[in-house]
Structures are given as structure tokens and as C-alpha cells.
Design an enzyme around this catalytic site. Structure first.
Site, PDB file in Angstrom:
ATOM      1  N   CYS A 177       0.849  -1.193   0.000  1.00 47.56           N
ATOM      2  CA  CYS A 177       0.000   0.000   0.000  1.00 47.56           C
ATOM      3  C   CYS A 177       0.886   1.245   0.000  1.00 47.56           C
ATOM      4  O   CYS A 177       1.843   1.331   0.784  1.00 47.56           O
ATOM      5  CB  CYS A 177      -0.897   0.001   1.233  1.00 47.56           C
ATOM      6  SG  CYS A 177      -1.846   1.527   1.416  1.00 47.56           S
ATOM      7  N   GLU A 210       2.966  -6.039   8.445  1.00 46.94           N
ATOM      8  CA  GLU A 210       3.291  -4.639   8.165  1.00 46.94           C
ATOM      9  C   GLU A 210       4.404  -4.149   9.084  1.00 46.94           C
ATOM     10  O   GLU A 210       5.325  -3.440   8.652  1.00 46.94           O
ATOM     11  CB  GLU A 210       2.056  -3.742   8.325  1.00 46.94           C
ATOM     12  CG  GLU A 210       2.363  -2.276   8.034  1.00 46.94           C
ATOM     13  CD  GLU A 210       1.214  -1.334   8.340  1.00 46.94           C
ATOM     14  OE1 GLU A 210       1.496  -0.164   8.674  1.00 46.94           O
ATOM     15  OE2 GLU A 210       0.036  -1.757   8.248  1.00 46.94           O
ATOM     16  N   THR A 253      -0.195   1.447  10.210  1.00 43.25           N
ATOM     17  CA  THR A 253      -1.278   2.226   9.591  1.00 43.25           C
ATOM     18  C   THR A 253      -2.674   1.810  10.028  1.00 43.25           C
ATOM     19  O   THR A 253      -3.640   2.499   9.702  1.00 43.25           O
ATOM     20  CB  THR A 253      -1.209   2.123   8.056  1.00 43.25           C
ATOM     21  OG1 THR A 253      -1.379   0.758   7.664  1.00 43.25           O
ATOM     22  CG2 THR A 253       0.112   2.656   7.526  1.00 43.25           C
ATOM     23  N   SER A 311      -5.915  -6.674  11.161  1.00 39.94           N
ATOM     24  CA  SER A 311      -5.718  -5.707  12.237  1.00 39.94           C
ATOM     25  C   SER A 311      -6.827  -4.667  12.269  1.00 39.94           C
ATOM     26  O   SER A 311      -7.415  -4.394  13.316  1.00 39.94           O
ATOM     27  CB  SER A 311      -4.360  -5.015  12.072  1.00 39.94           C
ATOM     28  OG  SER A 311      -4.187  -3.999  13.035  1.00 39.94           O
TER      29      SER A 311
END
Length: 314
Positions: A96, A126, A167, A226
């Protein structure tokens, strides 16, 4: 029973782009296409891509030399990128762009030798990818998950420090952690705006409104997502029963005891068709009306790599 739909819900621009990259790679290059880690954290999506010829692996050692591999939306470390290059793998990067932005912050800190603190969940892909952007042995990157972790940080008050965040975190929890960091390290630097992405922010704000109107909040999303977990936690924190579900078969009759209004939202990696199938199942349990809340419409769009744009390929 009445159903109220949160708005926005479901796919974000980063997820949409990642799925498109896998679909286009399959269309242009044919199966098999290897994908390092689940491209997005949704079982329904992953199973659909697997049926079309995508092979999901956890490590590049599972990918044949010279094959095509796609990096998931969660991003990868610099070590993984180097391994792919060394093995002559053809890479399409579905990271992303908002995750890439955080990667750039970490890489900048590494170049300067600035010690970095990442707020995130240990073991999440991530976070592993973001931590892996830091290589300067004269500095260091440190992971914290909550306020209590700050006391264990080895840095001194006057050290040159910066912070960044995963994020897909809880807005409330992250704000509390950042405030505690700034209290201990008054000179610490961070992004002008926190790194929690627009989709996470908008969906959490939508759940706040949804919870005020609901007796039960259902979050469509996988257990390893998440952002989906944060939505369910937020509804519970607001005093409303909440359930995270992956598919219609997860629905249980006893969820609806004393429930007149069901709120429904979906994590950023959950497709709308899955949400609609869950609504259809709810009708069997007595849901007889549907209302959709007003909300911020997402107009973000992330382009796929040039090599996968069909018109340019043709």
C-alpha cells in the site's frame, strides 16, 4: 430487527490496488503467480485468488528461481527485496502506498542514524516490513505496542528520536501512546499527521456513529485483519456487543437475544459481496429492514504498476 450499515465500510484503495495487481498478473502472465504472504488479510479474497492460480507463500525460499512474485499490501523488509533481486525473481509490489510512506520515514531515520520508535503490533507483517527498513547499526529501531512499553525503552531523554506508527491501529490507543512518548521524550519528532491511514480513520469514526444506534455491531473481517479487530474493539469499548465474523456461517442465533438493531461494518479488506451475503443470512434470523448511514465517501485511488496496465500492455 433492523439493520444499519456503516459508511464507509469495506475495501480501501490500498486493498483494491493489491487485489487488482494479483488479478492482472494472472490475466497477463497466467498461473502460477506467487504471492508472499496473504495479499490482504481476508480469507474470502485469498481463497478466490487461490482458485484462479495464485500460490500464497510465507517465504521467498518457497518460490522457484525466476518466477513472478507479488509482495502483499503489508509491505516487506529491505532484506526480502534484496533476496528477490539476488534470485532474479520478477517482482510486482502490492505494498500500500500509505505503508510505503511509513517505510520512507524509517529509511530516512536510518540514513541519519536517528533512533526510531515504531508503534505497532508485534508479529504483524506490516510491522515486520517496516522494522526491516532500518539498517544503521549506529541507531536502532524499537517496537512498542502500548503505553506501558515506553518504560522499557533504552533511550535517554536527550537522544535524537523519531516515531512512526502502523497504519491500522486504534486511533484512541495510538493517541494515548504518542502523548506518553512526548511526555517522556519532549524533543521526539514524528510525522506531521499520524501514520494511521485514511481508511482506518474513516471506518473507526463510522463505527462510533454506528455503535450509538445499535444493540449489536457485526464487523465483517478475518481474525488476522488488524483494522477489522480494531473496529470490533471500538464498538465494545463504546458499550455495545460486537462480533467479528468471516462468513455467514459464523452467525449464531444467541447473538440476537434482546437485539432490535444490528449495526454492520466491514474491515478494509472485506469485499462488499461478503457483506451482502451476511445480510442475506441475517434476514433468516428476522432482520426485516435496512438503513445506510451517511458518511465520508472514499475517492482515493492508487494506480497499479505500469507493466500491469492492460491498455499499455496491449
Amino acid at each position: 430487527m433492523k439493520i444499519i450499515l456503516a459508511n464507509p465500510r469495506g475495501f480501501c484503495a490500498g486493498v483494491d490496488r493489491a487485489i487488482s495487481i494479483v488479478e492482472l498478473a494472472l490475466e497477463i502472465h497466467g498461473a502460477p503467480i506467487y504471492v508472499r504472504h496473504e495479499v490482504v488479510h481476508n480469507r474470502f479474497v485469498v481463497n478466490g485468488l487461490r482458485e484462479r492460480g495464485a500460490i500464497f507463500v510465507e517465504e521467498l525460499s518457497e518460490v522457484p528461481d525466476g518466477a513472478i512474485v507479488i509482495f502483499s499490501a503489508h509491505g516487506v523488509s529491505q532484506a526480502v527485496r534484496q533476496e528477490a533481486k539476488d534470485r532474479n525473481l520478477k517482482v510486482f509490489d502490492a505494498t500500500c502506498p500509505l505503508v510505503t510512506k511509513v517505510h520512507m520515514q524509517v529509511a530516512r531515520a536510518s540514513r541519519k542514524g536517528t533512533k526510531a520508535i515504531l508503534i505497532g503490533h508485534k508479529g504483524h507483517p506490516e510491522v515486520e516490513g517496516t522494522m526491516g527498513q532500518y539498517s544503521n547499526e549506529d541507531g536502532g529501531i524499537f517496537l512498542i505496542e502500548k503505553v506501558e512499553d515506553i518504560a522499557r525503552l533504552p533511550m535517554q531523554e536527550n537522544d535524537n528520536l523519531t516515531f512512526m506508527t502502523q497504519t491500522t491501529l486504534s486511533l484512541d490507543d495510538t493517541a494515548e501512546t504518542i502523548a506518553a512518548l512526548k511526555e517522556k521524550y519532549p524533543a521526539i519528532q514524528g510525522p506531521h499527521k499520524n501514520d494511521i491511514c485514511y481508511a482506518t480513520t474513516n471506518r473507526q469514526e463510522a463505527v462510533r456513529e454506528l455503535a450509538k444506534l445499535s444493540d449489536l455491531v457485526l464487523v465483517v473481517g478475518s481474525k488476522n485483519s488488524s483494522n477489522s479487530n480494531r473496529l470490533a474493539e471500538l464498538a465494545s469499548r463504546m458499550g455495545v456487543k460486537s462480533q467479528l465474523l468471516d462468513e455467514p456461517a459464523d452467525i449464531q442465533a444467541d447473538w440476537f437475544n434482546d437485539v432490535k438493531t444490528i449495526g454492520i461494518t466491514a474491515g478494509a479488506s472485506a469485499p462488499e459481496e461478503l457483506g451482502q451475503s451476511i445480510i442475506s443470512r441475517l434476514k433468516r434470523f428476522g432482520a426485516n429492514s435496512i438503513e445506510e448511514l451517511q458518511g465520508l465517501e472514499g475517492n482515493m485511488f492508487f494506480e497499479v504498476p505500469k507493466e500491469l496496465r492492460i491498455k499499455e500492455v496491449n
